[in-house]
Write an enzyme that holds these catalytic residues in place. Structure first.
Site, PDB file in Angstrom:
ATOM      1  N   ARG A 215       0.848  -1.203   0.000  1.00  0.00           N
ATOM      2  CA  ARG A 215       0.000   0.000   0.000  1.00  0.00           C
ATOM      3  C   ARG A 215       0.882   1.251   0.000  1.00  0.00           C
ATOM      4  NH1 ARG A 215      -3.168  -2.799   4.575  1.00  0.00           N
ATOM      5  NH2 ARG A 215      -4.689  -3.976   3.409  1.00  0.00           N
ATOM      6  N   ASP A 253     -15.684  -3.892  -5.008  1.00  0.00           N
ATOM      7  CA  ASP A 253     -15.689  -5.173  -4.303  1.00  0.00           C
ATOM      8  C   ASP A 253     -17.092  -5.757  -4.441  1.00  0.00           C
ATOM      9  OD1 ASP A 253     -13.708  -6.482  -1.916  1.00  0.00           O
ATOM     10  OD2 ASP A 253     -15.801  -7.149  -1.904  1.00  0.00           O
ATOM     11  N   SER A 254     -17.160  -7.082  -4.528  1.00  0.00           N
ATOM     12  CA  SER A 254     -18.484  -7.704  -4.683  1.00  0.00           C
ATOM     13  C   SER A 254     -19.276  -7.621  -3.387  1.00  0.00           C
ATOM     14  CB  SER A 254     -18.336  -9.157  -5.138  1.00  0.00           C
ATOM     15  OG  SER A 254     -17.457  -9.829  -4.265  1.00  0.00           O
ATOM     16  N   CYS A 338      -2.439 -14.399  -3.924  1.00  0.00           N
ATOM     17  CA  CYS A 338      -2.163 -14.904  -2.577  1.00  0.00           C
ATOM     18  C   CYS A 338      -2.405 -16.413  -2.510  1.00  0.00           C
ATOM     19  CB  CYS A 338      -2.993 -14.160  -1.532  1.00  0.00           C
ATOM     20  SG  CYS A 338      -4.751 -14.292  -1.787  1.00  0.00           S
TER      21      CYS A 338
HETATM   22  N1  SAH Z   1      -7.027  -5.616  -1.257  1.00  0.00           N
HETATM   23  C1  SAH Z   1      -7.759  -5.834  -0.034  1.00  0.00           C
HETATM   24  C2  SAH Z   1      -7.947  -7.294   0.291  1.00  0.00           C
HETATM   25  C3  SAH Z   1      -8.655  -8.091  -0.777  1.00  0.00           C
HETATM   26  S1  SAH Z   1      -9.438  -9.523  -0.173  1.00  0.00           S
HETATM   27  C4  SAH Z   1      -7.068  -5.068   1.086  1.00  0.00           C
HETATM   28  O1  SAH Z   1      -6.000  -4.502   0.881  1.00  0.00           O
HETATM   29  O2  SAH Z   1      -7.617  -5.056   2.196  1.00  0.00           O
HETATM   30  C5  SAH Z   1     -10.384 -10.013  -1.542  1.00  0.00           C
HETATM   31  C6  SAH Z   1     -11.703  -9.242  -1.715  1.00  0.00           C
HETATM   32  O3  SAH Z   1     -12.244  -9.614  -2.988  1.00  0.00           O
HETATM   33  C7  SAH Z   1     -12.786  -9.558  -0.709  1.00  0.00           C
HETATM   34  O4  SAH Z   1     -13.182  -8.366  -0.072  1.00  0.00           O
HETATM   35  C8  SAH Z   1     -13.961 -10.121  -1.541  1.00  0.00           C
HETATM   36  O5  SAH Z   1     -15.233  -9.648  -1.093  1.00  0.00           O
HETATM   37  C9  SAH Z   1     -13.664  -9.578  -2.912  1.00  0.00           C
HETATM   38  N2  SAH Z   1     -14.147 -10.338  -4.091  1.00  0.00           N
HETATM   39  C10 SAH Z   1     -14.158 -11.674  -4.284  1.00  0.00           C
HETATM   40  N3  SAH Z   1     -14.568 -11.963  -5.547  1.00  0.00           N
HETATM   41  C11 SAH Z   1     -14.810 -10.778  -6.157  1.00  0.00           C
HETATM   42  C12 SAH Z   1     -15.223 -10.403  -7.473  1.00  0.00           C
HETATM   43  N4  SAH Z   1     -15.448 -11.323  -8.418  1.00  0.00           N
HETATM   44  N5  SAH Z   1     -15.343  -9.093  -7.768  1.00  0.00           N
HETATM   45  C13 SAH Z   1     -15.105  -8.153  -6.817  1.00  0.00           C
HETATM   46  N6  SAH Z   1     -14.697  -8.445  -5.574  1.00  0.00           N
HETATM   47  C14 SAH Z   1     -14.552  -9.737  -5.234  1.00  0.00           C
END
Ligand code: SAH
Length: 394
Positions: A215, A253-254, A338
């Site tokens: 970040r 985010d979904s 990840c």
């Molecule tokens: N980058 C974030 C962590 C990501 S965790 C941070 O720095 O805190 C992964 C996220 O992807 C979750 O919040 C989940 O709700 C979202 N997610 C999963 N599938 C998705 C999709 N197809 N489209 C959008 N978001 C999605």
């Protein structure tokens, strides 16, 4: 003094353990004392009767997880010493006692000599997730040990293992405080950026602490840029982009709940150029992907086991291709995986394939990983899971 039952390995199977690899696979076992129950502590010996370590027993392909390579009583004192080491290391890393950052991973499983145990620290509150029954059974001793290590600084210990333990043990199990409680709305600091943490209802332990350094890196590339943060969760990357002077930042985010928290975090940090969208990233990129100079792709693990890694590769390729087709000329792509089963080389090759198909020229700016509180040790290469690539896109 407690006498622990004994487990003896097949001839030759002691070698990985002598190199301090903490897993004992079922096929490595020659003999074990009768009536072992899941979670029992055992003493592990080689076929030649050499003592190897103290392990937690659990039927399954990994039958033993070594928590000590020396002969010990496993009690509160044992956990105090182990947690103190983890705490001292975070102090060395300038995470513990840092006025600008009061959230970090305190124990990262095998990396901290505690297979199956994750503990995250949020300004005095520790959230514990046990991935093995052995750790679950030790939870009360661990909570007591935390009080010895943190003293007055400790506000609560919350056990959130119902979602991480194997199904046999998690059914009917409630998450609960093992010590204290958190009655106020919790706000933590990461590099002086503020975040609301809801460790009870949030994903994992409440926050994706492993992206802290990435970040900050994004911050360096954000000035005057139009930034898109996909899979944003609570907006970790988004708020940094805004703090470092981006023109606009959009979170996708979904989960609508995650997007609500993005908004709250933006307000908390006096950010006024942020917008959030509860949408699927693939759909969003298709319809709106052309508007951005910087795109962050931080999806959840597409592959949790090796047998589905092929599908994951297809997913990563499609996602990266969509971002690369759309990103503005001179743009920057932050792309992550990840999935532990997708190694660095495979991830790099997958993004390369996406670049070729999208007919964009990339220049590699950074290869990044997880921060040092997500401890990587040479004797346990499986612990390295986060991979990130930062590209300049011509
Ligand atoms: N980058 C974030 C962590 C990501 S965790 C941070 O720095 O805190 C992964 C996220 O992807 C979750 O919040 C989940 O709700 C979202 N997610 C999963 N599938 C998705 C999709 N197809 N489209 C959008 N978001 C999605």
């Amino acid at each position: 003094m407690i006498q622990y039952p004994k487990m003896t390995l097949q001839n030759g199977k002691e070698l990985p353990v002598l190199r301090f690899h903490p897993w004992i696979f079922s096929g490595a076992i020659k003999h074990q004392d009768g009536d072992l129950k899941d979670g029992d502590i055992v003493e592990v010996y080689s076929a030649k009767e050499q003592f190897l370590g103290m392990a937690q027993y659990q039927k399954g392909s990994i039958t033993g997880r070594i928590i000590s390579f020396s002969k010990q009583q496993i009690n509160v004192d044992f956990w105090v010493k182990k947690i103190q080491r983890a705490f001292d290391y975070r102090k060395f890393l300038n995470l513990e006692g840092n006025p600008q950052t009061n959230v970090y991973r305190l124990v990262f499983g095998e990396g901290d000599g505690a297979p199956g145990l994750i503990m995250d620290y949020y300004d005095g509150h520790v959230v514990l997730q046990a991935h093995s029954i052995g750790m679950h059974l030790c939870r009360k001793d661990i909570a007591e040990a935390l009080q010895h290590v943190y003293k007055q600084q400790l506000k609560s210990v919350y056990d959130k293992s119902s979602e991480t333990l194997p199904n046999t043990y998690s059914t009917g199990l409630a998450n609960e405080y093992l010590y204290g409680s958190c009655n106020e709305e919790l706000i933590v600091l990461e590099n002086n950026v503020k975040f609301y943490i809801d460790f009870i209802n949030g994903q994992k332990t409440g926050f994706f602490i492993d992206q802290r350094e990435n970040r900050s890196l994004l911050g360096q590339y954000s000035k005057d840029k139009r930034v898109l943060n996909t899979f944003s969760y609570t907006g970790g990357f988004s708020i940094y982009a805004a703090k470092f002077g981006c023109e606009t930042v959009h979170s996708v985010d979904s989960s609508a709940k995650a997007i609500d928290l993005c908004h709250k975090n933006a307000i908390l940090n006096n950010v006024t150029n942020h917008e959030g969208f509860a949408a699927d990233t693939f759909d969003y990129l298709k319809d709106h992907g052309k508007n951005y100079d910087v795109i962050i792709l931080d999806p959840p693990a597409f592959a949790k086991s090796r047998d589905v890694s092929h599908n994951a590769v297809i997913g990563y390729k499609r996602l990266n291709q969509m971002a690369l087709q759309n990103i503005k000329k001179g743009g920057i792509l932050f792309t992550f995986s990840c999935s532990g089963v997708i190694d660095k080389k495979l991830f790099y090759n997958t993004v390369t394939a996406a670049a070729i198909e999208s007919r964009r020229n990339l220049k590699l700016l950074h290869t990044v990983s997880q921060p040092a509180d997500h401890t990587i040790v040479p004797n346990f290469p499986e612990g390295e899971y986060l991979k990130g690539l930062v590209f300049y896109v011509e």
